[in-house]
Design a protein around this motif. Sequence first.
Motif, short mmCIF file in Angstrom:
data_model
loop_
_atom_site.label_atom_id
_atom_site.label_comp_id
_atom_site.label_asym_id
_atom_site.label_seq_id
_atom_site.Cartn_x
_atom_site.Cartn_y
_atom_site.Cartn_z
N ASP A 161 50.89 -35.04 110.35
CA ASP A 161 50.56 -36.45 110.56
C ASP A 161 50.36 -36.74 112.05
N TRP A 162 51.26 -36.23 112.88
CA TRP A 162 51.14 -36.45 114.33
C TRP A 162 49.88 -35.78 114.87
N ASP A 163 49.54 -34.62 114.31
CA ASP A 163 48.29 -33.97 114.72
C ASP A 163 47.09 -34.86 114.41
N ALA A 164 47.13 -35.54 113.26
CA ALA A 164 46.04 -36.44 112.88
C ALA A 164 45.96 -37.62 113.85
N VAL A 165 47.10 -38.16 114.25
CA VAL A 165 47.12 -39.26 115.22
C VAL A 165 46.56 -38.77 116.55
N ASP A 166 46.97 -37.58 116.96
CA ASP A 166 46.47 -37.01 118.22
C ASP A 166 44.96 -36.79 118.16
N GLU A 167 44.44 -36.45 117.01
CA GLU A 167 43.00 -36.26 116.86
C GLU A 167 42.25 -37.58 117.03
N VAL A 168 42.80 -38.65 116.51
CA VAL A 168 42.19 -39.96 116.72
C VAL A 168 42.16 -40.27 118.21
N ARG A 169 43.24 -39.98 118.92
CA ARG A 169 43.28 -40.20 120.38
C ARG A 169 42.20 -39.36 121.07
N ARG A 170 42.09 -38.09 120.68
CA ARG A 170 41.07 -37.23 121.29
C ARG A 170 39.67 -37.81 121.08
N ARG A 171 39.40 -38.29 119.89
CA ARG A 171 38.07 -38.89 119.61
C ARG A 171 37.86 -40.13 120.46
N GLN A 172 38.89 -40.94 120.61
CA GLN A 172 38.77 -42.16 121.43
C GLN A 172 38.51 -41.80 122.89
N THR A 173 39.21 -40.80 123.38
CA THR A 173 39.03 -40.37 124.77
C THR A 173 37.63 -39.80 124.98
N ALA A 174 37.16 -39.00 124.02
CA ALA A 174 35.82 -38.43 124.12
C ALA A 174 34.75 -39.51 124.05
N SER A 175 34.96 -40.50 123.20
CA SER A 175 34.02 -41.59 123.06
C SER A 175 33.95 -42.41 124.34
N ALA A 176 35.09 -42.64 124.97
CA ALA A 176 35.14 -43.41 126.20
C ALA A 176 34.48 -42.66 127.35
N CYS A 197 65.72 -43.95 120.89
CA CYS A 197 65.58 -43.19 119.64
C CYS A 197 64.92 -41.83 119.84
N GLY A 198 64.38 -41.59 121.01
CA GLY A 198 63.73 -40.31 121.26
C GLY A 198 62.27 -40.26 120.85
N CYS A 199 61.71 -41.38 120.38
CA CYS A 199 60.34 -41.34 119.89
C CYS A 199 59.32 -41.06 120.99
N GLN A 200 59.68 -41.33 122.24
CA GLN A 200 58.74 -41.06 123.33
C GLN A 200 58.57 -39.57 123.59
N ALA A 201 59.38 -38.72 122.94
CA ALA A 201 59.18 -37.29 123.03
C ALA A 201 57.94 -36.86 122.25
N VAL A 202 57.46 -37.72 121.37
CA VAL A 202 56.22 -37.47 120.63
C VAL A 202 55.07 -37.97 121.50
N THR A 203 54.12 -37.09 121.77
CA THR A 203 53.03 -37.41 122.69
C THR A 203 52.31 -38.69 122.31
N ALA A 204 51.99 -38.87 121.05
CA ALA A 204 51.24 -40.05 120.62
C ALA A 204 52.02 -41.33 120.93
N ILE A 205 53.30 -41.33 120.66
CA ILE A 205 54.12 -42.52 120.92
C ILE A 205 54.28 -42.72 122.42
N ASP A 206 54.44 -41.65 123.16
CA ASP A 206 54.56 -41.77 124.61
C ASP A 206 53.30 -42.43 125.19
N GLU A 207 52.13 -42.00 124.73
CA GLU A 207 50.88 -42.58 125.24
C GLU A 207 50.76 -44.05 124.85
N LEU A 208 51.07 -44.37 123.61
CA LEU A 208 51.01 -45.76 123.17
C LEU A 208 52.00 -46.62 123.95
N THR A 209 53.18 -46.08 124.22
CA THR A 209 54.20 -46.82 124.97
C THR A 209 53.74 -47.05 126.41
N ARG A 210 53.16 -46.04 127.04
CA ARG A 210 52.66 -46.22 128.40
C ARG A 210 51.58 -47.30 128.44
#
Length: 154
Positions: free
Chosen positions: A137-152, A5-18
């Motif tokens: 919306d995708w920017d908001a998801v990416d921001e959650v990822r950034r916070r998680q990475t910074a927290s870790a 479907c091409g969803c892995q072209a979206v960074t957030a989905i690609d990271e979740l898929t990996r």
Amino acid sequence: MCEYCGCQAVTAIDELTREHDTVVNMIGEVRAAHAAGDVAGMAAVARRIAAVLGPHTAVEEHGLFPLLAGDFPEQIAALEDEHRRIEAVLDAASGGTPADPAWPRRLLDALEVLREHILKEQDGVFPAALTTLSGDDWDAVDEVRRRQTASAAG
């Protein structure tokens, strides 16, 4: 996994898929440890799975899922319930090898739920998100990822 479907072209989905791919490989390690009668090995891999799923689940539950819950409330609630059920079994190994003789079977059962859960996300949630969410919306998801990475990185 899913690549049609091409969803892995979206960074957030690609990271979740990996992360899904990593966890699926670790499920195989748990099964091998179980076949060898290595409960301590199963527990060690369960801790590694939990380490991947902790930030992964936070990105889903604090980033992606809230954006989809209005359109898919029952599906999102069911996925979150599965998160809790899987976490409970993985958490039993957080302090070492569980003494409960039923835990290895519970872990295998939880990992089967996890495997099906991953398919639901890959084949349902991610394609739905691709067609439903906006760039903001995708920017908001990416921001959650950034916070998680910074927290870790703490």
